[in-house]
Design a protein around this motif. Sequence first.
Motif, PDB file in Angstrom:
ATOM      1  N   LEU A 141      13.016   4.889  -9.318  1.00 44.19           N
ATOM      2  CA  LEU A 141      13.787   4.020  -8.849  1.00 44.19           C
ATOM      3  C   LEU A 141      15.017   4.557  -8.645  1.00 44.19           C
ATOM      4  N   SER A 142      15.524   5.345  -9.457  1.00 49.14           N
ATOM      5  CA  SER A 142      16.956   6.098  -9.337  1.00 49.14           C
ATOM      6  C   SER A 142      16.971   6.941  -8.028  1.00 49.14           C
ATOM      7  N   GLY A 143      15.880   7.779  -7.971  1.00 49.75           N
ATOM      8  CA  GLY A 143      15.506   8.451  -6.872  1.00 49.75           C
ATOM      9  C   GLY A 143      15.623   8.055  -5.426  1.00 49.75           C
ATOM     10  N   LEU A 144      14.885   6.782  -5.640  1.00 47.77           N
ATOM     11  CA  LEU A 144      14.703   5.957  -4.090  1.00 47.77           C
ATOM     12  C   LEU A 144      16.114   5.262  -3.800  1.00 47.77           C
ATOM     13  N   THR A 145      16.676   4.660  -5.091  1.00 43.34           N
ATOM     14  CA  THR A 145      18.070   4.111  -4.618  1.00 43.34           C
ATOM     15  C   THR A 145      18.995   5.072  -4.117  1.00 43.34           C
ATOM     16  N   ASP A 146      19.088   6.489  -4.586  1.00 43.19           N
ATOM     17  CA  ASP A 146      20.066   7.450  -4.005  1.00 43.19           C
ATOM     18  C   ASP A 146      19.509   7.809  -2.655  1.00 43.19           C
ATOM     19  N   TYR A 147      18.133   7.777  -2.362  1.00 41.61           N
ATOM     20  CA  TYR A 147      17.847   8.187  -0.699  1.00 41.61           C
ATOM     21  C   TYR A 147      18.055   7.075  -0.024  1.00 41.61           C
ATOM     22  N   LEU A 148      18.039   5.805  -0.422  1.00 40.52           N
ATOM     23  CA  LEU A 148      18.203   4.671   0.358  1.00 40.52           C
ATOM     24  C   LEU A 148      19.616   4.801   0.752  1.00 40.52           C
ATOM     25  N   ASN A 149      20.575   4.944  -0.400  1.00 37.04           N
ATOM     26  CA  ASN A 149      22.065   4.837  -0.018  1.00 37.04           C
ATOM     27  C   ASN A 149      22.672   6.010   0.892  1.00 37.04           C
ATOM     28  N   ASN A 150      21.883   6.941   0.708  1.00 37.54           N
ATOM     29  CA  ASN A 150      22.156   8.244   1.394  1.00 37.54           C
ATOM     30  C   ASN A 150      21.890   8.089   2.948  1.00 37.54           C
ATOM     31  N   ALA A 151      20.463   7.460   3.095  1.00 40.83           N
ATOM     32  CA  ALA A 151      20.222   7.047   4.561  1.00 40.83           C
ATOM     33  C   ALA A 151      21.049   6.232   5.165  1.00 40.83           C
ATOM     34  N   GLU A 152      21.454   5.001   4.569  1.00 46.90           N
ATOM     35  CA  GLU A 152      22.369   4.018   5.024  1.00 46.90           C
ATOM     36  C   GLU A 152      23.602   4.837   5.588  1.00 46.90           C
ATOM     37  N   LYS A 153      24.155   5.617   4.913  1.00 54.00           N
ATOM     38  CA  LYS A 153      25.330   6.383   4.920  1.00 54.00           C
ATOM     39  C   LYS A 153      25.183   7.064   6.376  1.00 54.00           C
TER      40      LYS A 153
ATOM     41  N   GLU B  64       0.774  -1.372   0.073  1.00 58.56           N
ATOM     42  CA  GLU B  64      -0.122   0.273   0.092  1.00 58.56           C
ATOM     43  C   GLU B  64       0.974   1.346  -0.060  1.00 58.56           C
ATOM     44  N   GLN B  65       1.900   1.417   0.795  1.00 62.51           N
ATOM     45  CA  GLN B  65       2.820   2.350   0.843  1.00 62.51           C
ATOM     46  C   GLN B  65       3.715   2.611  -0.410  1.00 62.51           C
ATOM     47  N   ILE B  66       3.993   1.732  -0.971  1.00 66.92           N
ATOM     48  CA  ILE B  66       4.778   1.752  -2.338  1.00 66.92           C
ATOM     49  C   ILE B  66       3.879   2.238  -3.289  1.00 66.92           C
ATOM     50  N   GLU B  67       2.534   1.432  -3.256  1.00 61.22           N
ATOM     51  CA  GLU B  67       1.481   2.006  -4.472  1.00 61.22           C
ATOM     52  C   GLU B  67       1.118   3.390  -4.297  1.00 61.22           C
ATOM     53  N   GLN B  68       1.129   4.122  -3.101  1.00 65.09           N
ATOM     54  CA  GLN B  68       0.634   5.623  -3.007  1.00 65.09           C
ATOM     55  C   GLN B  68       1.833   6.335  -3.324  1.00 65.09           C
ATOM     56  N   PHE B  69       2.974   5.950  -2.937  1.00 61.09           N
ATOM     57  CA  PHE B  69       4.311   6.703  -3.410  1.00 61.09           C
ATOM     58  C   PHE B  69       4.379   6.809  -4.773  1.00 61.09           C
ATOM     59  N   VAL B  70       4.280   5.589  -5.400  1.00 58.85           N
ATOM     60  CA  VAL B  70       4.611   5.528  -6.820  1.00 58.85           C
ATOM     61  C   VAL B  70       3.381   6.172  -7.681  1.00 58.85           C
ATOM     62  N   HIS B  71       2.259   6.265  -6.919  1.00 63.62           N
ATOM     63  CA  HIS B  71       0.862   7.021  -7.658  1.00 63.62           C
ATOM     64  C   HIS B  71       1.317   8.489  -7.697  1.00 63.62           C
ATOM     65  N   VAL B  72       1.882   8.954  -6.480  1.00 67.95           N
ATOM     66  CA  VAL B  72       2.182  10.317  -6.500  1.00 67.95           C
ATOM     67  C   VAL B  72       3.297  10.956  -7.366  1.00 67.95           C
ATOM     68  N   MET B  73       4.287   9.840  -7.352  1.00 65.69           N
ATOM     69  CA  MET B  73       5.322  10.407  -8.154  1.00 65.69           C
ATOM     70  C   MET B  73       5.000  10.394  -9.781  1.00 65.69           C
ATOM     71  N   ARG B  74       4.271   9.418 -10.141  1.00 62.76           N
ATOM     72  CA  ARG B  74       3.678   9.510 -11.586  1.00 62.76           C
ATOM     73  C   ARG B  74       2.787  10.557 -11.822  1.00 62.76           C
ATOM     74  N   GLU B  75       2.140  10.968 -10.807  1.00 66.89           N
ATOM     75  CA  GLU B  75       1.286  12.369 -10.931  1.00 66.89           C
ATOM     76  C   GLU B  75       2.189  13.538 -11.250  1.00 66.89           C
ATOM     77  N   ILE B  76       3.160  13.381 -10.771  1.00 69.79           N
ATOM     78  CA  ILE B  76       4.002  14.675 -10.523  1.00 69.79           C
ATOM     79  C   ILE B  76       4.675  14.824 -12.105  1.00 69.79           C
ATOM     80  N   GLY B  77       4.801  13.355 -12.653  1.00 73.07           N
ATOM     81  CA  GLY B  77       5.746  13.295 -14.022  1.00 73.07           C
ATOM     82  C   GLY B  77       6.810  12.423 -14.098  1.00 73.07           C
ATOM     83  N   TYR B  78       7.209  11.855 -12.960  1.00 64.33           N
ATOM     84  CA  TYR B  78       8.405  11.068 -13.170  1.00 64.33           C
ATOM     85  C   TYR B  78       8.098   9.571 -13.870  1.00 64.33           C
ATOM     86  N   SER B  79       9.208   9.200 -14.315  1.00 65.78           N
ATOM     87  CA  SER B  79       9.030   7.875 -14.913  1.00 65.78           C
ATOM     88  C   SER B  79       9.437   6.793 -14.023  1.00 65.78           C
ATOM     89  N   ALA B  80       9.206   5.381 -14.261  1.00 66.31           N
ATOM     90  CA  ALA B  80       9.703   4.460 -13.597  1.00 66.31           C
ATOM     91  C   ALA B  80      11.107   4.375 -13.221  1.00 66.31           C
TER      92      ALA B  80
END
Length: 125
Positions: free
Chosen positions: A110-122, A90-106
């Motif tokens: 994915l790139s933004g999420l990967t960058d975010y998670l990598n920085n959060a881990e650091k 449900e959380q992923i679906e909601q996130f992806v829906h909002v991001m697509r509404e804003i105009g981001y591609s898959a």
Amino acid sequence: MDEFNASKPIYLQLADRIHRQIISGELKAGEKLPSIRDMGIKYNINPNTIQRAYSELEREGILETKRGQGTFVPERQDRLVQQRDKLKHEQIEQFVHVMREIGYSAAEILSGLTDYLNNAEKGDE
């Protein structure tokens, strides 16, 4: 986080909060929840609101009430795994829906999420 926002009924916000505590493991299988009265005092909420939240979670199989003993997190771990997976979806679906509404591609999502998670881990190190 003891404050509630006005955009959603308090009983649903409380139910969501308890649900997240169970899924995260903060509330363990078999653990007894505070009484309706004690929970009302803790959050400064009318006991009827607490009862409604507990009843909603019981209806969904997330809590169980044992007559004369109180309200508990069920022992069944398979239900917890299902709930965890459902919430994740449900959380992923909601996130992806909002991001697509804003105009981001898959790929951009994915790139933004990967960058975010990598920085959060650091930041956790």
